[in-house]
Every structure is written in C-alpha cells, then in structure tokens.
Design a protein around this motif. Structure first.
Motif, PDB file in Angstrom:
ATOM      1  N   SER A  52      60.171  67.219 -32.544  1.00 24.67           N
ATOM      2  CA  SER A  52      60.674  66.675 -31.280  1.00 24.67           C
ATOM      3  C   SER A  52      59.907  65.419 -30.869  1.00 24.67           C
ATOM      4  CB  SER A  52      60.552  67.723 -30.168  1.00 24.67           C
ATOM      5  OG  SER A  52      61.240  68.903 -30.525  1.00 24.67           O
ATOM      6  N   VAL A  53      60.628  64.492 -30.257  1.00 22.01           N
ATOM      7  CA  VAL A  53      59.997  63.340 -29.621  1.00 22.01           C
ATOM      8  C   VAL A  53      60.193  63.407 -28.111  1.00 22.01           C
ATOM      9  CG1 VAL A  53      60.207  61.863 -31.636  1.00 22.01           C
ATOM     10  CG2 VAL A  53      62.077  61.945 -29.974  1.00 22.01           C
ATOM     11  N   ARG A  54      60.949  64.380 -27.652  1.00 24.54           N
ATOM     12  CA  ARG A  54      61.153  64.624 -26.231  1.00 24.54           C
ATOM     13  C   ARG A  54      61.439  66.111 -26.042  1.00 24.54           C
ATOM     14  NH1 ARG A  54      66.664  65.086 -25.201  1.00 24.54           N
ATOM     15  NH2 ARG A  54      68.029  64.413 -26.912  1.00 24.54           N
ATOM     16  N   CYS A  55      61.516  66.545 -24.803  1.00 22.50           N
ATOM     17  CA  CYS A  55      61.788  67.949 -24.523  1.00 22.50           C
ATOM     18  C   CYS A  55      63.238  68.290 -24.901  1.00 22.50           C
ATOM     19  CB  CYS A  55      61.547  68.248 -23.041  1.00 22.50           C
ATOM     20  SG  CYS A  55      61.874  69.949 -22.562  1.00 22.50           S
ATOM     21  N   ASN A  56      63.412  69.357 -25.672  1.00 19.79           N
ATOM     22  CA  ASN A  56      64.738  69.826 -26.066  1.00 19.79           C
ATOM     23  C   ASN A  56      64.916  71.266 -25.604  1.00 19.79           C
ATOM     24  OD1 ASN A  56      65.754  67.531 -27.520  1.00 19.79           O
ATOM     25  ND2 ASN A  56      64.269  68.007 -29.130  1.00 19.79           N
ATOM     26  N   GLU A  57      66.110  71.592 -25.144  1.00 20.27           N
ATOM     27  CA  GLU A  57      66.399  72.944 -24.681  1.00 20.27           C
ATOM     28  C   GLU A  57      67.667  73.466 -25.331  1.00 20.27           C
ATOM     29  OE1 GLU A  57      64.525  73.180 -20.227  1.00 20.27           O
ATOM     30  OE2 GLU A  57      66.513  72.256 -20.415  1.00 20.27           O
ATOM     31  N   ILE A 114      58.883  71.193 -27.028  1.00 22.11           N
ATOM     32  CA  ILE A 114      58.294  69.968 -26.487  1.00 22.11           C
ATOM     33  C   ILE A 114      57.189  69.492 -27.418  1.00 22.11           C
ATOM     34  CG2 ILE A 114      56.597  71.189 -25.053  1.00 22.11           C
ATOM     35  CD1 ILE A 114      57.196  69.022 -22.888  1.00 22.11           C
ATOM     36  N   PRO A 115      57.100  68.171 -27.675  1.00 20.46           N
ATOM     37  CA  PRO A 115      56.084  67.671 -28.605  1.00 20.46           C
ATOM     38  C   PRO A 115      54.688  67.704 -28.001  1.00 20.46           C
ATOM     39  CG  PRO A 115      57.329  65.840 -27.684  1.00 20.46           C
ATOM     40  CD  PRO A 115      57.987  67.097 -27.196  1.00 20.46           C
ATOM     41  N   CYS A 116      53.732  68.245 -28.745  1.00 20.31           N
ATOM     42  CA  CYS A 116      52.318  68.205 -28.372  1.00 20.31           C
ATOM     43  C   CYS A 116      51.567  67.392 -29.428  1.00 20.31           C
ATOM     44  CB  CYS A 116      51.740  69.621 -28.276  1.00 20.31           C
ATOM     45  SG  CYS A 116      52.441  70.590 -26.921  1.00 20.31           S
ATOM     46  N   VAL A 117      50.281  67.176 -29.226  1.00 19.99           N
ATOM     47  CA  VAL A 117      49.493  66.361 -30.144  1.00 19.99           C
ATOM     48  C   VAL A 117      49.518  66.938 -31.552  1.00 19.99           C
ATOM     49  CG1 VAL A 117      47.167  65.545 -30.661  1.00 19.99           C
ATOM     50  CG2 VAL A 117      47.999  65.495 -28.311  1.00 19.99           C
ATOM     51  N   SER A 118      49.474  68.271 -31.674  1.00 18.11           N
ATOM     52  CA  SER A 118      49.387  68.903 -32.996  1.00 18.11           C
ATOM     53  C   SER A 118      50.727  69.353 -33.538  1.00 18.11           C
ATOM     54  CB  SER A 118      48.437  70.110 -32.927  1.00 18.11           C
ATOM     55  OG  SER A 118      47.138  69.702 -32.572  1.00 18.11           O
ATOM     56  N   GLY A 119      51.817  69.119 -32.812  1.00 21.13           N
ATOM     57  CA  GLY A 119      53.126  69.540 -33.289  1.00 21.13           C
ATOM     58  C   GLY A 119      53.988  70.073 -32.163  1.00 21.13           C
ATOM     59  N   ASP A 120      55.137  70.630 -32.527  1.00 16.57           N
ATOM     60  CA  ASP A 120      56.064  71.156 -31.527  1.00 16.57           C
ATOM     61  C   ASP A 120      55.551  72.466 -30.936  1.00 16.57           C
ATOM     62  OD1 ASP A 120      57.806  69.110 -31.787  1.00 16.57           O
ATOM     63  OD2 ASP A 120      59.322  70.203 -32.928  1.00 16.57           O
ATOM     64  N   LYS A 121      55.539  72.537 -29.610  1.00 19.79           N
ATOM     65  CA  LYS A 121      55.307  73.809 -28.930  1.00 19.79           C
ATOM     66  C   LYS A 121      56.665  74.391 -28.560  1.00 19.79           C
ATOM     67  CE  LYS A 121      53.918  76.003 -24.634  1.00 19.79           C
ATOM     68  NZ  LYS A 121      53.484  77.271 -25.230  1.00 19.79           N
ATOM     69  N   LEU A 122      56.790  75.704 -28.764  1.00 14.74           N
ATOM     70  CA  LEU A 122      58.039  76.386 -28.478  1.00 14.74           C
ATOM     71  C   LEU A 122      57.795  77.475 -27.440  1.00 14.74           C
ATOM     72  CD1 LEU A 122      60.664  75.596 -29.974  1.00 14.74           C
ATOM     73  CD2 LEU A 122      60.537  77.794 -31.150  1.00 14.74           C
ATOM     74  N   ALA A 123      58.646  77.526 -26.433  1.00 10.06           N
ATOM     75  CA  ALA A 123      58.608  78.596 -25.432  1.00 10.06           C
ATOM     76  C   ALA A 123      59.982  79.239 -25.396  1.00 10.06           C
ATOM     77  CB  ALA A 123      58.236  78.051 -24.061  1.00 10.06           C
ATOM     78  N   ILE A 124      60.015  80.558 -25.515  1.00  8.26           N
ATOM     79  CA  ILE A 124      61.272  81.299 -25.546  1.00  8.26           C
ATOM     80  C   ILE A 124      61.276  82.285 -24.394  1.00  8.26           C
ATOM     81  CG2 ILE A 124      62.761  82.810 -26.911  1.00  8.26           C
ATOM     82  CD1 ILE A 124      61.341  81.696 -29.414  1.00  8.26           C
ATOM     83  N   ARG A 125      62.215  82.149 -23.487  1.00  9.06           N
ATOM     84  CA  ARG A 125      62.371  83.062 -22.358  1.00  9.06           C
ATOM     85  C   ARG A 125      63.399  84.137 -22.739  1.00  9.06           C
ATOM     86  NH1 ARG A 125      61.956  82.936 -16.775  1.00  9.06           N
ATOM     87  NH2 ARG A 125      59.881  82.114 -17.272  1.00  9.06           N
ATOM     88  N   VAL A 126      63.025  85.385 -22.585  1.00 12.91           N
ATOM     89  CA  VAL A 126      63.898  86.515 -22.907  1.00 12.91           C
ATOM     90  C   VAL A 126      64.522  87.011 -21.608  1.00 12.91           C
ATOM     91  CG1 VAL A 126      64.073  88.809 -23.932  1.00 12.91           C
ATOM     92  CG2 VAL A 126      62.433  87.153 -24.852  1.00 12.91           C
TER      93      VAL A 126
END
Length: 430
Positions: free
Chosen positions: A102-107, A126-138
């Motif tokens: 990612s280069v921007r926030c994707n949903e 969302i892109p972080c310094v070390s790579g993509d961070k993923l958050a999943i809401r259940v």
C-alpha cells in the motif's frame, strides 16, 4: 497501569503456543493448500478466542499477530517477515484489495462463515515504515442483544429511553469513544422498533449489521448518495424513526437536525467522553445552541468494561491507586471490593465478556436554558450533580458493588476520569 497482569501474561503464552502449533502444521503442508489456509486458520482461532479485532503489525524482520479480546490487546504470536507478508496478501485478496504494498490507506470487507454463522469482516491496510499493517474488525451479528435491558442500562435510563421511543420527534444520541458499544446499543433499539408498527429507516456509513424488517441505506458519495441528499430522500419516504449511524462531521450533523426538525425521531451516535460532552461536540460540528436546545431530547453515554468471571471472582481490598482515585472523585472507599482470580472457565484471566457502564441524561427545561446561555460542560455537569442526576460513575460503582466488574476496570476505561465531586467543582470555579 500499563503493565499486564500475570493472568494476562499466562493467557498470552497459552494463546501463542496454540497458534504456533497450528501455524507450523500448515507450513508443513504443500504450497498449493497453503494459499488461504493460513488466513482461515488464524481467523478461526481469533473468533474462537472471542477476538473483536485482529492486527498484523510489521517490524523489520518479523510480523507480530495481536488480538483484541474484551477490549484488551493480546500478543498472539510472531512470524517471519515473509510469512507475515503472505498472511497480509491472503487477507487482502479475501477483501478484494490490491496485494501490491500500500501507498495509502485501503479498506475492504468480506464475509467469513464459521459454524453456520456469517461474520462480516472489515479490513484496513495502511503503509508503515516496515511494511503494510493490517487491522481486521470482526463484526458478529448482535443476536444476543435484542432487548435494551440486557445491555446493562439502569432501570431509570431504560424507562427514559422507552418513553422517548413512544414520543414523536427529537434526537436521541448515544455517546462514547470508539469501541464503547454505541452501535450495539442503537441496534438493540432497532430490534425493538422492528417489532412495533413504526416505519424505520437508517442512513449509515457503513451499514454495520443487516436487520430484517428495517430499511437500511448505505451512504455512497461516489454515486451521489450523501448524508445531505440521502436525508432529503428519506424524509419523502415518511419514516417514523431515522437512524444516522454516526454524526461525525458537519454534513451528518446538519442531516440529523433536518430530520429532527421535520417531526421525526432521530437516533445517532457521537464521539464524546460523557453525556454533557455531546453539547460541546455538537457545537464543534457547527450546530447553534438554539438548534441543540430545540431538538436534543435524550443522551446515553457509555463505556465497556470487562466482566468478572462469576466462577472465580473473590473479595479483596482496594489498592492504593483505587483508593486515591475514589477520594479524588469524592466517593467513599469500601473496605472490600471484588477482584479477579482466574480459572479454566475464563482462560485464567479472571474476566469473561464485557458489560456497559451508562449514564442517561434526559434534558430538562433548566438544561435547555443553560444551553441557550452557552454554558460550558463544567457548568452543565455541575447542575446535573446538584440535582442528583445519576452519572456514569454511579452506574460503574453500582456494578462494582454487585460484582460485575472491578474498580481498576472503571479506572482503565476512563469512567472515573470525566467526573468530579461538587466540592471539587466549587474549588475549580473559585
């Protein structure tokens, strides 16, 4: 306050060991069967652990998997960077997101079926310094809460809410921070309304859960379905009740006012630390005092606290921090209070599930006059305390006394932070 208890540390180790065993078994299988099995196995374990959120956090040489269970973040396991990237790509594919970093926030979102239950999962990358961070809401279907009394609202508050539901017109707002259960409260009201002879329409962004018998509209700015024109269209459908999922900006606030002034009953959520704070929030969203005073009828503010495990809870003495906070709030310090222990029924955490802590504010003529005089939160809150209005702290301490939760839980979720005793208010005013 920031450190985790021994019970929470033991639970993290147990969960981490369990996940690592399953993950290593998957890694031993061939690559073809591995494509989505890893993500599915991780989701299954997360749901079985009662997680509401799953996080994949990137670091320079690894990914950390964390779960939010009963409002607390739990470190589940760590995997290599390549394995973490593969998990991220699998979840992105399931949510129909571009697997390219990612280069921007994707949903995105997808439906996951487990034990004949369809779970709606919302994915944010969302892109972080070390790579993509993923958050999943259940998002689990709120089938268990279809009666507002089951939420933990005090009996007087339930009476005020049902009285508002029987009336015509005005605004009912549910206030609290993110993750405090506001949507669950509103959907419990919708479950009651669908059984009545009322016409109910919602305008949401996004639609959290589908409720049969309720007309739910998804905001879609790309196709010119905004809060503004969506509200105008809804009013032509002659609804009795309108729900606006979240009042978070000027357009949604203006949409809410236009519904309330048309004689319909409006329900919505709002970010605010307590009931009185909704006045400041609405002012910040561009509403004038006369608009607020003319339309706001009822506010319910809430937090979620962890419930003590009834199998192992026990009595103990409050610690020094709890004593200090109670004295600062002008409350008596009890000789004994309930404390967590830990047993197999609660995975040795001492807690299982969560319960709401509420304050319900039914505005009076005096409140409306104070709003029109543009009085601030401090003055409004002081007037509520003087007339004996039950506040969130009162409901929280009642639930502590009954053994539902602990003083430390109230402190952790900020229930004690937003209230002051009348003597403290007098001192601050001087």
């Amino acid at each position: 306050m920031s450190g985790k208890s021994r019970a929470e540390q033991r639970f993290e180790r147990h969960l981490r060991d369990h996940l690592l065993v399953e993950y290593r078994q998957l890694m031993d299988e061939d690559q073809e069967s591995e494509e989505t099995l890893e993500a599915h196995a991780l989701l299954t374990d997360a749901v079985n652990a009662r997680a509401t959120d799953l996080h994949l956090d990137p670091f320079p040489d690894q990914y950390r998997v964390r779960l939010r269970i009963d409002g607390m973040m739990v470190d589940a396991m760590e995997v290599s960077y390549d394995q973490g990237r593969r998990l991220v790509n699998q979840f992105k594919a399931m949510a129909t997101l571009d697997p390219i970093p990612s280069v921007r926030c994707n949903e995105g979102s997808f439906v996951y079926s487990l034990d004949e239950t369809d779970l709606d999962l919302r994915v944010t990358a969302i892109p972080c310094v070390s790579g993509d961070k993923l958050a999943i809401r259940v998002l689990s279907p709120p089938e268990a809460v279809q009666d507002i009394q089951e939420l933990g609202i005090p009996s007087e508050g339930v009476e005020w809410i049902r009285r508002w539901m029987d009336a015509t017109g005005g605004m009912f707002l549910v206030a609290g921070p993110t993750g405090s259960g506001k949507t669950t409260t509103l959907y419990a009201l919708l479950h009651e309304l669908k059984l009545s002879d009322s016409h109910v329409i919602t305008l949401e962004d996004p639609v959290e859960y589908e409720i049969p018998g309720i007309n739910q509209i998804q905001v879609d700015p790309m196709h010119d379905l905004t809060f503004a024109n969506g509200t105008q269209a809804m009013l032509r459908l002659d609804p009795d009740y309108v729900l606006i999922g979240e009042i978070r900006d000027v357009p949604s606030a203006q949409a809410g006012i236009s519904v309330a002034t048309s004689g319909r009953s409006l329900m919505g959520t709002l970010h605010s630390r307590d009931a009185v704070g909704t006045i400041t929030a609405l002012r910040n969203l561009g509403l004038d005092d006369y608009e607020i005073a003319a339309n706001l009828g009822l506010v319910a503010a809430q937090r979620l606290v962890r419930k003590l495990c009834p199998e192992c809870r026990t009595k103990g003495k409050p610690d020094n921090i709890e004593k200090q906070w109670l004295r600062q709030c002008g409350r008596e310090v009890p000789d004994e209070t309930w404390i967590p222990v830990g047993c197999p029924a609660c995975n040795n955490l001492g807690f299982r599930g969560r319960i709401g802590v509420f304050e319900v504010w039914q505005l009076t003529e005096d409140d409306y006059a104070r709003i029109l005089r543009h009085e601030d939160e401090l003055s409004l809150r002081h007037s509520l305390i003087e007339r004996g209005q039950p506040l969130m702290l009162d409901d929280g301490l009642a639930k502590v006394e009954e053994g539902f939760t602990t003083l430390r839980e109230l402190l952790r979720t900020g229930v004690l932070l937003s209230h002051h005793s009348p003597s403290e208010l007098d001192t601050q005013e001087k």
